[in-house]
Design a protein around this motif. Structure first.
Motif, PDB file in Angstrom:
ATOM      1  N   LEU A 115      44.345  30.937  41.028  1.00  0.00           N
ATOM      2  CA  LEU A 115      45.605  31.224  41.723  1.00  0.00           C
ATOM      3  C   LEU A 115      45.406  32.031  43.003  1.00  0.00           C
ATOM      4  CD1 LEU A 115      47.911  32.121  38.705  1.00  0.00           C
ATOM      5  CD2 LEU A 115      47.985  30.046  40.082  1.00  0.00           C
ATOM      6  N   LEU A 116      44.219  32.634  43.194  1.00  0.00           N
ATOM      7  CA  LEU A 116      44.014  33.504  44.348  1.00  0.00           C
ATOM      8  C   LEU A 116      44.253  32.799  45.688  1.00  0.00           C
ATOM      9  CD1 LEU A 116      43.257  36.323  45.289  1.00  0.00           C
ATOM     10  CD2 LEU A 116      40.852  35.638  45.220  1.00  0.00           C
ATOM     11  N   PRO A 117      43.721  31.606  45.958  1.00  0.00           N
ATOM     12  CA  PRO A 117      43.997  30.964  47.258  1.00  0.00           C
ATOM     13  C   PRO A 117      45.383  30.318  47.328  1.00  0.00           C
ATOM     14  CG  PRO A 117      42.548  29.583  45.958  1.00  0.00           C
ATOM     15  CD  PRO A 117      42.726  30.843  45.176  1.00  0.00           C
ATOM     16  N   LEU A 118      46.006  30.039  46.184  1.00  0.00           N
ATOM     17  CA  LEU A 118      47.302  29.352  46.162  1.00  0.00           C
ATOM     18  C   LEU A 118      48.459  30.333  46.189  1.00  0.00           C
ATOM     19  CD1 LEU A 118      46.453  26.631  43.461  1.00  0.00           C
ATOM     20  CD2 LEU A 118      46.338  26.418  45.958  1.00  0.00           C
ATOM     21  N   MET A 119      48.458  31.278  45.270  1.00  0.00           N
ATOM     22  CA  MET A 119      49.542  32.262  45.154  1.00  0.00           C
ATOM     23  C   MET A 119      48.926  33.649  44.994  1.00  0.00           C
ATOM     24  SD  MET A 119      52.248  30.228  42.696  1.00  0.00           S
ATOM     25  CE  MET A 119      50.993  29.683  41.549  1.00  0.00           C
ATOM     26  N   PRO A 120      48.629  34.305  46.100  1.00  0.00           N
ATOM     27  CA  PRO A 120      47.941  35.613  46.012  1.00  0.00           C
ATOM     28  C   PRO A 120      48.733  36.650  45.220  1.00  0.00           C
ATOM     29  CG  PRO A 120      47.862  34.747  48.254  1.00  0.00           C
ATOM     30  CD  PRO A 120      48.805  33.872  47.495  1.00  0.00           C
ATOM     31  N   THR A 121      50.054  36.636  45.350  1.00  0.00           N
ATOM     32  CA  THR A 121      50.859  37.642  44.642  1.00  0.00           C
ATOM     33  C   THR A 121      50.734  37.464  43.130  1.00  0.00           C
ATOM     34  OG1 THR A 121      52.433  37.636  46.486  1.00  0.00           O
ATOM     35  CG2 THR A 121      53.153  38.627  44.407  1.00  0.00           C
ATOM     36  N   ILE A 122      50.849  36.227  42.670  1.00  0.00           N
ATOM     37  CA  ILE A 122      50.708  35.962  41.241  1.00  0.00           C
ATOM     38  C   ILE A 122      49.285  36.269  40.779  1.00  0.00           C
ATOM     39  CG2 ILE A 122      50.947  34.215  39.450  1.00  0.00           C
ATOM     40  CD1 ILE A 122      53.558  35.018  40.733  1.00  0.00           C
ATOM     41  N   ALA A 123      48.309  35.998  41.659  1.00  0.00           N
ATOM     42  CA  ALA A 123      46.925  36.280  41.301  1.00  0.00           C
ATOM     43  C   ALA A 123      46.700  37.789  41.127  1.00  0.00           C
ATOM     44  CB  ALA A 123      45.992  35.721  42.365  1.00  0.00           C
ATOM     45  N   MET A 124      47.316  38.602  41.992  1.00  0.00           N
ATOM     46  CA  MET A 124      47.182  40.050  41.852  1.00  0.00           C
ATOM     47  C   MET A 124      47.835  40.537  40.560  1.00  0.00           C
ATOM     48  SD  MET A 124      45.350  41.077  44.289  1.00  0.00           S
ATOM     49  CE  MET A 124      45.608  42.830  44.093  1.00  0.00           C
ATOM     50  N   LEU A 125      49.005  39.950  40.215  1.00  0.00           N
ATOM     51  CA  LEU A 125      49.652  40.311  38.957  1.00  0.00           C
ATOM     52  C   LEU A 125      48.782  39.916  37.763  1.00  0.00           C
ATOM     53  CD1 LEU A 125      52.140  41.345  37.440  1.00  0.00           C
ATOM     54  CD2 LEU A 125      53.117  39.044  37.606  1.00  0.00           C
ATOM     55  N   THR A 126      48.189  38.736  37.857  1.00  0.00           N
ATOM     56  CA  THR A 126      47.297  38.289  36.782  1.00  0.00           C
ATOM     57  C   THR A 126      46.079  39.192  36.664  1.00  0.00           C
ATOM     58  OG1 THR A 126      47.998  36.016  37.262  1.00  0.00           O
ATOM     59  CG2 THR A 126      46.068  36.295  35.859  1.00  0.00           C
ATOM     60  N   THR A 127      45.564  39.653  37.804  1.00  0.00           N
ATOM     61  CA  THR A 127      44.417  40.565  37.780  1.00  0.00           C
ATOM     62  C   THR A 127      44.788  41.896  37.133  1.00  0.00           C
ATOM     63  OG1 THR A 127      43.595  39.530  39.822  1.00  0.00           O
ATOM     64  CG2 THR A 127      42.658  41.670  39.193  1.00  0.00           C
ATOM     65  N   THR A 128      45.999  42.367  37.413  1.00  0.00           N
ATOM     66  CA  THR A 128      46.466  43.603  36.765  1.00  0.00           C
ATOM     67  C   THR A 128      46.542  43.440  35.259  1.00  0.00           C
ATOM     68  OG1 THR A 128      47.772  44.118  38.745  1.00  0.00           O
ATOM     69  CG2 THR A 128      48.303  45.313  36.725  1.00  0.00           C
ATOM     70  N   ILE A 129      47.064  42.303  34.822  1.00  0.00           N
ATOM     71  CA  ILE A 129      47.114  42.013  33.382  1.00  0.00           C
ATOM     72  C   ILE A 129      45.709  41.953  32.800  1.00  0.00           C
ATOM     73  CG2 ILE A 129      47.819  40.303  31.664  1.00  0.00           C
ATOM     74  CD1 ILE A 129      50.134  39.554  33.483  1.00  0.00           C
ATOM     75  N   LEU A 130      44.778  41.397  33.574  1.00  0.00           N
ATOM     76  CA  LEU A 130      43.393  41.303  33.115  1.00  0.00           C
ATOM     77  C   LEU A 130      42.775  42.685  32.925  1.00  0.00           C
ATOM     78  CD1 LEU A 130      40.870  39.612  32.512  1.00  0.00           C
ATOM     79  CD2 LEU A 130      40.396  39.603  34.967  1.00  0.00           C
ATOM     80  N   LEU A 131      43.053  43.595  33.841  1.00  0.00           N
ATOM     81  CA  LEU A 131      42.531  44.958  33.714  1.00  0.00           C
ATOM     82  C   LEU A 131      43.106  45.657  32.485  1.00  0.00           C
ATOM     83  CD1 LEU A 131      42.588  46.118  37.450  1.00  0.00           C
ATOM     84  CD2 LEU A 131      40.603  45.399  36.101  1.00  0.00           C
ATOM     85  N   LEU A 132      44.415  45.483  32.261  1.00  0.00           N
ATOM     86  CA  LEU A 132      45.032  46.088  31.077  1.00  0.00           C
ATOM     87  C   LEU A 132      44.474  45.480  29.798  1.00  0.00           C
ATOM     88  CD1 LEU A 132      48.754  46.273  32.279  1.00  0.00           C
ATOM     89  CD2 LEU A 132      47.074  48.122  32.190  1.00  0.00           C
ATOM     90  N   LEU A 133      44.246  44.164  29.819  1.00  0.00           N
ATOM     91  CA  LEU A 133      43.680  43.505  28.650  1.00  0.00           C
ATOM     92  C   LEU A 133      42.249  43.972  28.390  1.00  0.00           C
ATOM     93  CD1 LEU A 133      44.014  41.371  26.434  1.00  0.00           C
ATOM     94  CD2 LEU A 133      43.171  39.666  28.047  1.00  0.00           C
ATOM     95  N   THR A 134      41.512  44.254  29.444  1.00  0.00           N
ATOM     96  CA  THR A 134      40.153  44.759  29.272  1.00  0.00           C
ATOM     97  C   THR A 134      40.162  46.131  28.600  1.00  0.00           C
ATOM     98  OG1 THR A 134      39.459  43.557  31.262  1.00  0.00           O
ATOM     99  CG2 THR A 134      38.011  45.314  30.457  1.00  0.00           C
TER     100      THR A 134
END
Length: 227
Positions: free
Chosen positions: A182-201
């Motif tokens: 999603l990073l090249p397509l929808m950067p905002t959603i990709a950043m939200l997904t990355t935040t979720i990934l950090l919390l999941l970690t």
């Protein structure tokens, strides 16, 4: 390149040699070297404080004959915690995602508690298969059910540890792949997904420690029944 998300759970090899043993030896790096000094460093003090508190909490309800298991169960929990946490690092392998290894840990420990109970107090150990005050008509099916539940215990130990770690690792892999796509397509959603990934970690770090604790806690409960 991975052909499947589950390829990350395959035992890695180097020149045809399995690296499972190397992964099991990694926790030794975290163990303090024995010295003649009373106090080595802050990490050693923190580790000793944790081990003493853990051992005291687990073995408080167990009688003196069961206190002999303190060293092996504490070492087992430290091994599981170290392996689980090291497996969360990039380019590493988690041996506890293999059901074969978890069963190799669960079956001998469970069988040891059962044999200990049959040796020291056979009447009490066999009495666990039949609750007191059971009607005569229910005695045969209850004995069969309790026997099956007794032999399912090691399977539950191994499957619980494997399933929790496998599910967490697979979820991290899925969310990380989604963020990368999603990073090249929808950067905002990709950043939200990355935040979720950090919390999941962070959640997986807690799960790695909790599952090791639960594994040893259930073994102490089995030990308590047979001592």
């Amino acid at each position: 390149m991975m052909t499947s998300f589950f390829d990350q759970f395959m035992s890695p090899t180097l020149l045809g040699i399995p690296l499972l043993i190397l992964a099991l030896l990694f926790p030794l790096i975290l163990m303090p070297n024995p010295t003649t000094q009373w106090i080595n460093n802050r990490f050693t003090i923190l580790q000793n404080w944790f081990l003493i508190g853990f051992t005291k909490q687990l073995f408080m309800p167990i009688n003196m004959s069961g206190q002999k298991w303190a060293s092996i169960l504490t070492a087992l929990m430290m091994l599981l915690i170290s392996i689980n946490l090291l497996g969360l690092m990039p380019y590493t392998f988690t041996p506890t995602t293999q059901l074969s290894m978890n069963m190799a840990l669960a079956i001998p420990m469970w069988l040891s508690t059962v044999l200990l109970g049959l040796r020291n107090q056979p009447t009490t150990s066999l009495g666990h298969l039949l609750p007191e005050g059971t009607p005569i008509m229910l005695i045969p099916p209850l004995i069969i059910i309790e026997t099956i539940s007794l032999f399912i215990r090691p399977l539950a130990l191994g499957v619980r540890l494997t399933a929790n770690l496998t599910a967490g690792h697979l979820l991290i892999q899925l969310i990380a792949t989604a963020a990368f796509v999603l990073l090249p397509l929808m950067p905002t959603i990709a950043m939200l997904t990355t935040t979720i990934l950090l919390l999941l970690t962070l959640l997986e770090v807690a799960v790695a420690m909790i599952q090791a604790y639960v594994f040893v806690l259930l073994l102490t409960l089995y030990l308590q029944e047979n001592t």
